[in-house]
Write a protein that holds these residues in place. Structure first.
Motif, PDB file in Angstrom:
ATOM      1  N   TYR A 261       0.845  -1.206   0.000  1.00  0.00           N
ATOM      2  CA  TYR A 261       0.000   0.000   0.000  1.00  0.00           C
ATOM      3  C   TYR A 261       0.877   1.251   0.000  1.00  0.00           C
ATOM      4  CZ  TYR A 261      -4.182  -2.753   0.837  1.00  0.00           C
ATOM      5  OH  TYR A 261      -5.220  -3.629   0.689  1.00  0.00           O
ATOM      6  N   ALA A 262       0.311   2.310  -0.543  1.00  0.00           N
ATOM      7  CA  ALA A 262       0.994   3.599  -0.563  1.00  0.00           C
ATOM      8  C   ALA A 262       0.103   4.643   0.105  1.00  0.00           C
ATOM      9  CB  ALA A 262       1.299   4.023  -2.002  1.00  0.00           C
ATOM     10  N   TRP A 263       0.723   5.457   0.990  1.00  0.00           N
ATOM     11  CA  TRP A 263      -0.004   6.509   1.713  1.00  0.00           C
ATOM     12  C   TRP A 263       0.628   7.868   1.436  1.00  0.00           C
ATOM     13  CZ3 TRP A 263       0.401   1.621   3.282  1.00  0.00           C
ATOM     14  CH2 TRP A 263      -0.703   1.007   3.893  1.00  0.00           C
ATOM     15  N   THR A 264      -0.176   8.875   1.599  1.00  0.00           N
ATOM     16  CA  THR A 264       0.335  10.240   1.553  1.00  0.00           C
ATOM     17  C   THR A 264       0.535  10.718   2.987  1.00  0.00           C
ATOM     18  OG1 THR A 264      -0.862  10.699  -0.501  1.00  0.00           O
ATOM     19  CG2 THR A 264      -0.094  12.599   0.774  1.00  0.00           C
ATOM     20  N   GLY A 279      -4.287   9.955   3.453  1.00  0.00           N
ATOM     21  CA  GLY A 279      -5.069   9.047   2.626  1.00  0.00           C
ATOM     22  C   GLY A 279      -4.189   8.264   1.685  1.00  0.00           C
ATOM     23  N   PRO A 280      -4.789   7.500   0.789  1.00  0.00           N
ATOM     24  CA  PRO A 280      -4.018   6.675  -0.122  1.00  0.00           C
ATOM     25  C   PRO A 280      -3.256   7.491  -1.156  1.00  0.00           C
ATOM     26  CG  PRO A 280      -6.320   6.610  -0.732  1.00  0.00           C
ATOM     27  CD  PRO A 280      -6.241   7.360   0.561  1.00  0.00           C
ATOM     28  N   ALA A 281      -2.172   6.878  -1.666  1.00  0.00           N
ATOM     29  CA  ALA A 281      -1.383   7.519  -2.705  1.00  0.00           C
ATOM     30  C   ALA A 281      -1.347   6.645  -3.946  1.00  0.00           C
ATOM     31  CB  ALA A 281       0.035   7.780  -2.209  1.00  0.00           C
ATOM     32  N   LEU A 282      -1.128   7.291  -5.080  1.00  0.00           N
ATOM     33  CA  LEU A 282      -0.976   6.642  -6.390  1.00  0.00           C
ATOM     34  C   LEU A 282      -2.286   6.098  -6.940  1.00  0.00           C
ATOM     35  CD1 LEU A 282       2.442   4.745  -6.019  1.00  0.00           C
ATOM     36  CD2 LEU A 282       2.008   7.096  -6.792  1.00  0.00           C
ATOM     37  N   HIS A 283      -3.027   5.340  -6.147  1.00  0.00           N
ATOM     38  CA  HIS A 283      -4.307   4.793  -6.601  1.00  0.00           C
ATOM     39  C   HIS A 283      -5.385   5.098  -5.573  1.00  0.00           C
ATOM     40  CE1 HIS A 283      -2.133   2.731  -9.756  1.00  0.00           C
ATOM     41  NE2 HIS A 283      -1.384   2.098  -8.863  1.00  0.00           N
ATOM     42  N   ASP A 284      -6.623   4.994  -5.985  1.00  0.00           N
ATOM     43  CA  ASP A 284      -7.735   5.341  -5.100  1.00  0.00           C
ATOM     44  C   ASP A 284      -7.765   4.514  -3.828  1.00  0.00           C
ATOM     45  OD1 ASP A 284      -8.545   7.263  -6.880  1.00  0.00           O
ATOM     46  OD2 ASP A 284     -10.068   5.995  -7.835  1.00  0.00           O
ATOM     47  N   ILE A 319       9.245   8.173   0.089  1.00  0.00           N
ATOM     48  CA  ILE A 319       9.748   8.973  -1.034  1.00  0.00           C
ATOM     49  C   ILE A 319       8.949  10.264  -1.047  1.00  0.00           C
ATOM     50  CG2 ILE A 319      10.128   9.061  -3.521  1.00  0.00           C
ATOM     51  CD1 ILE A 319      10.123   6.036  -3.547  1.00  0.00           C
ATOM     52  N   GLY A 320       9.547  11.298  -0.525  1.00  0.00           N
ATOM     53  CA  GLY A 320       8.821  12.553  -0.378  1.00  0.00           C
ATOM     54  C   GLY A 320       7.669  12.370   0.585  1.00  0.00           C
ATOM     55  N   LYS A 321       6.464  12.651   0.136  1.00  0.00           N
ATOM     56  CA  LYS A 321       5.291  12.519   0.985  1.00  0.00           C
ATOM     57  C   LYS A 321       4.624  11.143   0.878  1.00  0.00           C
ATOM     58  CE  LYS A 321       3.695  17.252   1.704  1.00  0.00           C
ATOM     59  NZ  LYS A 321       2.524  18.144   1.626  1.00  0.00           N
TER      60      LYS A 321
END
Length: 540
Positions: A261-264, A279-284, A319-321
């Motif tokens: 999973y990717a998060w912001t 919330g989520p990053a890259l995808h919904d 990676i960054g945010k």
């Protein structure tokens, strides 16, 4: 004889121990989805023992497996391609694990005997048509407890049908039946019934990946946890529950999730476990494949730091945010070792197309190979030592038996010499006494048969016998339990021989052959002591 026993024991030991080692080779399975655009020809089949082709679906009207023209082409191409690349691969057709399966159709199918038959018959037919060796149900848990009961019946009828089909078609082996199941049999009231799985399925693919929905504000990493000290929802808990509910470990196949999973993040500098996220990053939904993670890291250069968290058995990087949580090589190795440690049937990959240059699949296969090599190395050390101990014990046993035989032979020789000397003593005192052999007495008494037994006293039993010359005798045999020893027997023979009298039954001889002590008398039928004492005539 002792040496033969030793060789037999050693052979059984080696053979019996070698079988489990071969049988415990892990299943290395992977799911391939026909809809994700990844060509089956690109699958590195050498890294797997089983490949599941997905996904067939159930027709909501006919309740048979529903295949579109593209499905038919994909499935046919799948088995043909896999068999050409790696003939040893076992292929299974997976049902119901696509992007949008209509599980209400599965519920209706499972609850109706006619619909179940339509489904079962069509699944077997399609599996054979496209060259699959098994069927996998990817509807990982029922919707209701009623569905759970019906699924148990489905498994039973499915197994009976594939068994019957194999009997009627002797050229084909029986189809394998598997299913995906929840991480624990207690995770929901509708989890598949353990008894039905145990009796009717070859094994199950346990979804040991996500135990809770991602928490964007406070990430916990629980989706990948083997051991989570803060929650009972982890792999160890689920596997233990399956086993405690009665499903053996060799029916459980562990999931290796090739995604994360990717998060912001709220603050890029606050990027540890549990960091706040918006919330989520890259995808919904935040879900990213391992391939996507690796490509994203590559695009941001070599300075990106990837950290491994052993508590949750997961890798993460910032990676960054954007914060990523995913399985990498370290996590995969730990999980394969865990499956081996728990004696599970193996592991499965969800999905093979999510790998990045086969890094994770290669790591899993290497860990399995390393475990098997370690076991062989252990046996290479243990087996010679064990063999040496067995041989030593065998030698000592052989030596003991040899020494015992020598003592017995010496004793027999001594007894024989004593017997000859004793016979000489008897004959020197009364030369009329005859020495009988044990063989003569056994023939005369029909091997001391019960029909020839006249009676028994403190000395021992008395038998009637007929010698080869027709003479009838009475044999008084010293009992093995008698307290009288040889000296007493010897004295009795000599004394009785000296006391020959008209009113006493005459002693004809003796037998001292092979440790048997017997007195041989003339036989007097139907007469008693008062006849001899008082001269009373009794009818013989």
């Amino acid at each position: 004889m002792a040496s033969k026993i030793i060789i037999l024991v050693l052979y059984i030991f080696i053979f019996s121990e070698s079988l489990p080692a071969r049988a415990q080779t892990l299943i290395r399975a992977g799911y391939w989805d026909s809809d994700d655009g990844f060509p089956v020809s690109d699958v590195n089949s050498a890294l797997f023992t089983h490949l599941m082709c997905g996904f067939a679906d159930v027709n909501s009207t006919s309740y048979e497996l529903s295949l579109s023209p593209s499905d038919e082409k994909q499935f046919s191409n799948f088995t043909d391609t896999v068999k050409i690349k790696n003939p040893s691969i076992t292929t299974l057709l997976s049902i119901g694990g696509g992007n949008n399966p209509n599980y209400s159709s599965y519920s209706s199918m499972a609850g109706n005997p006619s619909f179940r038959k339509y489904f079962i018959d069509s699944s077997i037919k399609i599996a054979r048509l496209y060259g699959f060796q098994g069927l996998d149900l990817s509807w990982n848990q029922a919707n209701t407890s009623r569905d759970k009961y019906n699924i148990g019946i489905l498994f039973k009828e499915w197994r009976a049908a594939v068994a019957l089909e194999a009997r009627n078609n002797s050229s084909q082996s029986q189809l394998i039946l598997t299913a995906k199941v929840a991480y624990s049999p207690l995770s929901t009231a509708a989890a598949y019934p353990v008894d039905s799985i145990r009796q009717y399925l070859n094994w199950v693919h346990v979804i040991t990946t996500e135990y809770s929905s991602p928490t964007w504000q406070n990430f916990t990493g629980a989706h990948a946890a083997l051991y989570d000290p803060n929650s009972v929802s982890n792999t160890e808990y689920g596997i233990t529950e399956w086993i405690e509910e009665g499903l053996s470990a060799d029916k459980l196949v562990l999931c290796l999730p090739f995604y994360g999973y990717a998060w912001t993040l709220v603050k890029p500098e606050d990027n540890g476990i549990g960091a706040a996220a918006t919330g989520p990053a890259l995808h919904d939904d935040g879900l990213v494949t391992y391939k996507e993670v690796k490509n994203h890291i590559k695009n941001y250069g070599p300075n990106v730091q990837v950290m491994y968290n052993s508590t949750y058995v997961v890798n993460y990087c910032s990676i960054g945010k954007i914060w990523f949580g995913f399985d990498d090589v370290e996590a995969v190795r730990v999980k394969v070792a865990y499956a081996k440690e728990k004696k599970l049937r193996g592991y499965y990959v969800w999905e093979v197309s999510s790998d990045h240059y086969w890094m994770l699949s290669q790591a899993a296969a290497e860990e399995d190979k390393r475990n098997r090599q370690n076991k062989r190395l252990l046996w290479a050390i243990v087996l010679p030592i064990t063999t040496a101990c067995i041989l030593l014990i065998g030698f000592l046993l052989y030596y003991y038996c040899w020494m015992k035989n020598l003592k017995l032979e010496a004793k027999a020789s001594k007894d024989s010499a004593n017997s000859q000397a004793d016979a000489g003593d008897f004959n020197s005192n009364d030369p009329d006494l005859r020495e009988y052999s044990l063989a003569d007495i056994e023939v005369a008494t029909d091997r001391f048969s019960i029909e020839n037994k006249l009676g028994e006293g403190g000395y021992g039993p008395v038998y009637k016998g007929v010698l080869s010359d027709g003479q009838i005798i009475a044999v008084k045999k010293l009992s093995k339990t008698s307290t009288q020893g040889f000296e007493e027997f010897k004295n009795e023979v000599m004394l009785t021989a000296k006391l020959q009298h008209v009113n006493l039954i005459r002693v004809l001889g003796f037998c001292i052959d092979t440790q048997e002590y017997m007195l041989i008398y003339e036989y007097m039928p139907k007469r008693s002591l008062d006849y001899f004492l008082f001269g009373m005539c009794l009818t013989a």
